[in-house]
Design an enzyme around this catalytic site. Structure first.
Site, PDB file in Angstrom:
ATOM      1  CG  HIS A   1       8.319  83.739  30.150  1.00  7.14           C
ATOM      2  ND1 HIS A   1       8.752  83.936  31.444  1.00  7.14           N
ATOM      3  CD2 HIS A   1       9.308  84.221  29.350  1.00  7.14           C
ATOM      4  CE1 HIS A   1       9.950  84.507  31.426  1.00  7.14           C
ATOM      5  NE2 HIS A   1      10.313  84.695  30.171  1.00  7.14           N
TER       6      HIS A   1
ATOM      7  CG  ASP B   1       7.997  80.926  33.879  1.00 13.41           C
ATOM      8  OD1 ASP B   1       7.619  81.360  32.770  1.00 13.41           O
ATOM      9  OD2 ASP B   1       9.071  80.311  34.024  1.00 13.41           O
TER      10      ASP B   1
ATOM     11  CG  ASP C   1      13.226  87.335  31.747  1.00 14.09           C
ATOM     12  OD1 ASP C   1      12.373  86.954  30.924  1.00 14.09           O
ATOM     13  OD2 ASP C   1      14.209  86.651  32.077  1.00 14.09           O
TER      14      ASP C   1
ATOM     15  CD  GLU D   1      11.926  81.386  28.931  1.00 14.03           C
ATOM     16  OE1 GLU D   1      12.862  81.356  28.123  1.00 14.03           O
ATOM     17  OE2 GLU D   1      12.028  81.912  30.069  1.00 14.03           O
ATOM     18  CD  GLU D   2      13.119  82.954  33.118  1.00 16.76           C
ATOM     19  OE1 GLU D   2      14.159  82.354  32.776  1.00 16.76           O
ATOM     20  OE2 GLU D   2      12.935  84.163  32.884  1.00 16.76           O
TER      21      GLU D   2
ATOM     22  CG  HIS E   1      17.856  85.443  34.434  1.00 17.90           C
ATOM     23  ND1 HIS E   1      18.192  84.235  33.861  1.00 17.90           N
ATOM     24  CD2 HIS E   1      16.640  85.756  33.921  1.00 17.90           C
ATOM     25  CE1 HIS E   1      17.230  83.844  33.043  1.00 17.90           C
ATOM     26  NE2 HIS E   1      16.276  84.761  33.062  1.00 17.90           N
TER      27      HIS E   1
END
Length: 463
Positions: A99, A101, A136, A167-168, A432
């Site tokens: 992904h 994003d 990520d 996705e996030e 994150h």
């Protein structure tokens, strides 16, 4: 590894590793350019930046040799990038997922350098780059592209691209494969939204926990009342909520909700020291619960209170609280249906009557099932051999506590495809969190492993 090249493709299994490693400087530069784009798909952030990241990734795929680069366009979400490379006759097809994003940066004052200014540095003598989303999952976007480039755009397997852009935040793509399985048809799926248990230790993720969220509310008084005149017999909502939340764990810190599945974990795991460092546990603080770390992290449930609404301390009056609520996040055994676990949590909370006060429990969002991957088959054998060759050490198997609902949907849509979860992240990449980073060595080895996997899988297919 046998030669799987042909007259039209000079990049065979004997020299693909050298070519893949030689790509590293260019791939790092491309990764830095992509990571400089704040492609946050959350509401309130500029959607143009997500579009810019989409366009950048689509261009890189086209330049790498992917054909028919297009998109799945779903309501209220960035395009899902698609594309194909036809399989040579008799060869299998691999779906590549990642992904583009990223998470919001959070409190930027906690970052050593600006989150969207990719910053090279060294960590314990290893080259690294710091930026939000660089591990990520933009590192894994580049890992897929690098593996294709290592074969000059003509790998010995067919390729199907699925790179999503929300996705996030949460994408409707999670439900799409079940209604459109032919768009995801493949013999294996390389889900690159993962990484290694520690840097330099090649790791296959073989299980993902499921997830659900609920909100529990308590309303006891019409308005706040003077704690001197009414405190004591007046039903304080905060006291009731705290007592209910305390029922979710026993005195050892183990989850106390009946009906949630838990079993021993037998794969690889962190050491206590590694976990403490990665989690930022303050000195002297105990770890919660009993059993191995793997059991507490991956093959058992975890309940976290992620937020509480009540009067803030700096605005607190001397009054009984009339209303309070909390959001609860439940992580679920990989093989337990998420709705089953969600129902068990709701039953537990609704059965609580702190001081005789009833609670209101509601579901917050859709539950996502976990996934348990098979550990046999030609694709699993191929990626194991490729990881061993790329890293020079034996791969291990572990699980992940983070949920990826799309993985379960893909498995249900194309049940015969082997699911392979790996990538360029590692246990200390700070995904994150502030100061997210990727190690250049992990990116390079992931590219090499995936490029070699294409050859290994083609060689094993049909044997």
């Amino acid at each position: 590894m046998r030669d799987v090249g042909d007259e039209g493709n000079p990049w065979d299994a004997r020299n693909v590793e050298a070519r893949a490693r030689a790509l590293t400087p260019d791939l790092v530069s491309e990764l830095e350019r992509l990571a400089a784009i704040p492609s946050i798909a959350f509401p309130g952030y500029p959607p143009d930046e997500v579009v810019r990241a989409h366009d950048h990734v689509a261009r890189m795929l086209t330049e790498a040799g992917v054909r028919d680069v297009g998109a799945i366009r779903l309501p209220d979400t960035p395009p899902v990038i698609t594309g194909t490379i036809p399989a040579p006759e008799g060869a299998p097809t691999v779906l590549l997922y990642a992904h583009y994003d990223v998470q919001p940066p959070g409190d930027e004052s906690l970052w050593t350098s600006p989150p969207f200014t990719p910053t090279p540095f060294e960590e314990d003598g290893r080259k690294a780059v710091r930026a939000r989303g660089i591990a990520d999952d933009k590192s894994n976007v580049l890992a897929h592209i690098g593996a294709i480039r290592a074969w000059n755009g003509r790998p010995p397997v067919g390729v199907r691209i699925v790179f999503e852009g929300a996705e996030e935040w949460g994408s409707p793509l999670d439900d799409y494969p079940l209604a459109h399985p032919d768009e995801f048809r493949a013999d294996a799926m390389a889900i690159a939204d993962m990484g290694n248990v520690r840097a330099g230790q090649p790791t296959l993720t073989v299980a993902l926990r499921g997830v659900t969220d609920v909100v529990v509310e308590v309303r006891t008084l019409e308005v706040a009342k003077h704690s001197g005149n009414f405190g004591g017999p007046a039903p304080d909502a905060m006291l009731a909520l705290v007592r209910a939340l305390a029922s979710l764990h026993d005195d050892r810190g183990d989850v106390a909700v009946e009906g949630l599945r838990r079993e021993p974990w037998t794969g690889a795991s962190y050491t206590d020291e590694e976990f403490r460092e990665a989690a930022g546990v303050e000195p002297g603080m105990p770890l919660i619960g009993t059993g191995t770390l793997g059991e507490r992290l991956w093959s058992g449930p975890a309940i976290t209170v992620t937020g509480i609404d009540a009067v803030p301390v700096d605005k607190a009056a001397g009054a009984c609280v009339p209303y309070a609520r909390a959001k609860i996040n439940l992580r679920i055994h990989p093989e337990q249906p998420a709705l089953e676990a969600e129902a068990a949590l709701i039953r537990h909370l609704e059965a609580q009557r702190p001081f005789g006060i009833p609670l209101t429990v509601t579901v917050a969002g859709e539950a996502g099932d976990g996934h348990r991957a098979g550990t046999g088959g030609p694709a699993t054998e191929a990626i194991t051999a490729a990881l061993r060759a790329a890293y020079g050490t034996e791969p291990v198997q572990m699980a992940a506590g983070g949920a990826i609902p799309l993985v379960n949907a893909l498995h249900r849509a194309v049940p015969d495809a082997e699911m392979l979860l790996f990538g360029a992240q590692d246990g200390k990449c700070n995904l994150h969190a502030p100061d997210e980073r990727v190690l250049v060595s992990e990116l390079e080895n992931t590219v090499v492993a995936e490029a070699l996997f294409f050859a290994e899988f083609a060689a094993r297919w049909g044997n």
